[in-house]
Design a protein around this motif. Structure first.
Motif, PDB file in Angstrom:
ATOM      1  N   PRO A 133       0.834  -1.209   0.000  1.00 27.37           N
ATOM      2  CA  PRO A 133       0.000   0.000   0.000  1.00 27.37           C
ATOM      3  C   PRO A 133       0.864   1.252   0.000  1.00 27.37           C
ATOM      4  O   PRO A 133       1.930   1.282   0.610  1.00 27.37           O
ATOM      5  CB  PRO A 133      -0.793  -0.132   1.310  1.00 27.37           C
ATOM      6  N   GLN A 134       0.368   2.289  -0.695  1.00 32.32           N
ATOM      7  CA  GLN A 134       1.156   3.513  -0.792  1.00 32.32           C
ATOM      8  C   GLN A 134       0.324   4.724  -0.382  1.00 32.32           C
ATOM      9  O   GLN A 134       0.049   4.926   0.785  1.00 32.32           O
ATOM     10  CB  GLN A 134       1.744   3.653  -2.200  1.00 32.32           C
ATOM     11  N   GLY A 135      -0.098   5.525  -1.371  1.00 30.63           N
ATOM     12  CA  GLY A 135      -0.801   6.750  -1.038  1.00 30.63           C
ATOM     13  C   GLY A 135      -2.030   6.515  -0.180  1.00 30.63           C
ATOM     14  O   GLY A 135      -2.763   5.544  -0.357  1.00 30.63           O
ATOM     15  N   ILE A 136      -2.267   7.425   0.773  1.00 35.24           N
ATOM     16  CA  ILE A 136      -3.409   7.304   1.678  1.00 35.24           C
ATOM     17  C   ILE A 136      -3.953   8.697   1.963  1.00 35.24           C
ATOM     18  O   ILE A 136      -3.195   9.653   2.108  1.00 35.24           O
ATOM     19  CB  ILE A 136      -2.998   6.582   2.989  1.00 35.24           C
ATOM     20  N   THR A 137      -5.267   8.832   1.988  1.00 34.22           N
ATOM     21  CA  THR A 137      -5.877  10.120   2.264  1.00 34.22           C
ATOM     22  C   THR A 137      -7.230   9.898   2.914  1.00 34.22           C
ATOM     23  O   THR A 137      -7.722   8.768   2.973  1.00 34.22           O
ATOM     24  CB  THR A 137      -6.027  10.957   0.974  1.00 34.22           C
TER      25      THR A 137
END
Length: 260
Positions: free
Chosen positions: A178-182
């Motif tokens: 997992p990478q980008g998170i918002t």
């Protein structure tokens, strides 16, 4: 009469010896011809083998060059991705404090609004150690961090560990790098780029699985941002920006082809 018979016998023996010599000479000639033929074929075979070996060595060198080039490109793309992700929001400002994921040092560094270093957090060992953090977002009074060990880490704002969710896999609440998170500021849902599963997973504020989207559309999503109406997702492989509405309908796909 006896003398004549002996002469006939001697003459017959001479003919026999001559015939033996002729046969021997023919055999020797055939042997030489066969040896020469084998020598020519052997030389031809050796030349062919040498050519094959030369082509193999050339091929091996090319493969090594390509492999080394791919390693360099992969490393450069990783650096590029990290820079781009940081530009897209790795520096998250909350109440005058900036949190920054230091991926290769396996920690989060905290600065004040003047860029003065305050402290860092992230366990360096044990079950809850931080391992290559790749994404960060503020969720209320918590910091959510995605990391390469296929999970989402949950911390207090002061860096105290709370919990983590997720594991390696492709099911619900399972991740593969997992990478980008918002976070959606309207309903507090958490959106996570599930990089190698080519999808976005949506979790509740309490990190319970809600839904997912993007399968068969996204390819290696690495960062995600939201505004009031749209969802913007950056894909790493052959950089591509997907724009969805809040109903998860794809509106636009902007592709930038990269030549290597």
């Amino acid at each position: 009469m006896a003398t004549a018979h002996r002469e006939d016998t001697d003459h017959g023996e001479d003919n026999f010896i001559l015939e033996i010599h002729r046969i021997k000479e023919r055999i020797q000639i055939q042997f030489v011809e066969l040896r020469d033929c084998l020598s020519v074929r052997e030389n031809t075979l050796i030349e062919e083998l040498e050519n094959i070996l030369a082509r193999y060595c050339t091929y091996k060198m090319e493969v090594e060059k390509i492999t080394e080039r791919r390693k360099r490109l992969k490393y450069q793309k990783r650096l590029y991705r990290n820079d781009e992700v940081n530009k897209l929001g790795k520096l998250v400002e909350k109440a005058g404090v900036i949190n920054y994921t230091d991926q290769w040092n396996n920690c989060v560094k905290v600065f004040d609004s003047t860029a003065k270093y305050l402290f860092k957090f992230g366990d360096s060992k044990g079950e809850n150690k931080m391992s290559l953090p790749t994404g960060l977002t503020i969720c209320g009074n918590r910091i959510l961090i995605s990391q390469s060990s296929h999970c989402i880490m949950n911390y207090q704002l002061d860096g105290k560990f709370i919990s983590k969710v997720g594991k390696d896999g492709n099911g619900n609440l399972e991740f593969n790098y997992p990478q980008g998170i918002t976070i959606d500021e309207l309903n507090r849902d958490v959106y996570i780029c599930d990089y190698n599963n080519n999808r976005i997973q949506i979790l509740s504020e309490n990190l319970h699985y809600k839904s997912q989207f993007g399968k068969d559309i996204l390819y290696n999503p690495c960062d995600i941002k939201l505004n009031r109406n749209n969802i913007f997702i950056l894909g790493q492989s052959n950089p591509c920006l997907h724009i969805f509405n809040k109903d998860l309908v794809l509106l636009h796909r902007l592709v930038r082809h990269v030549e290597y």
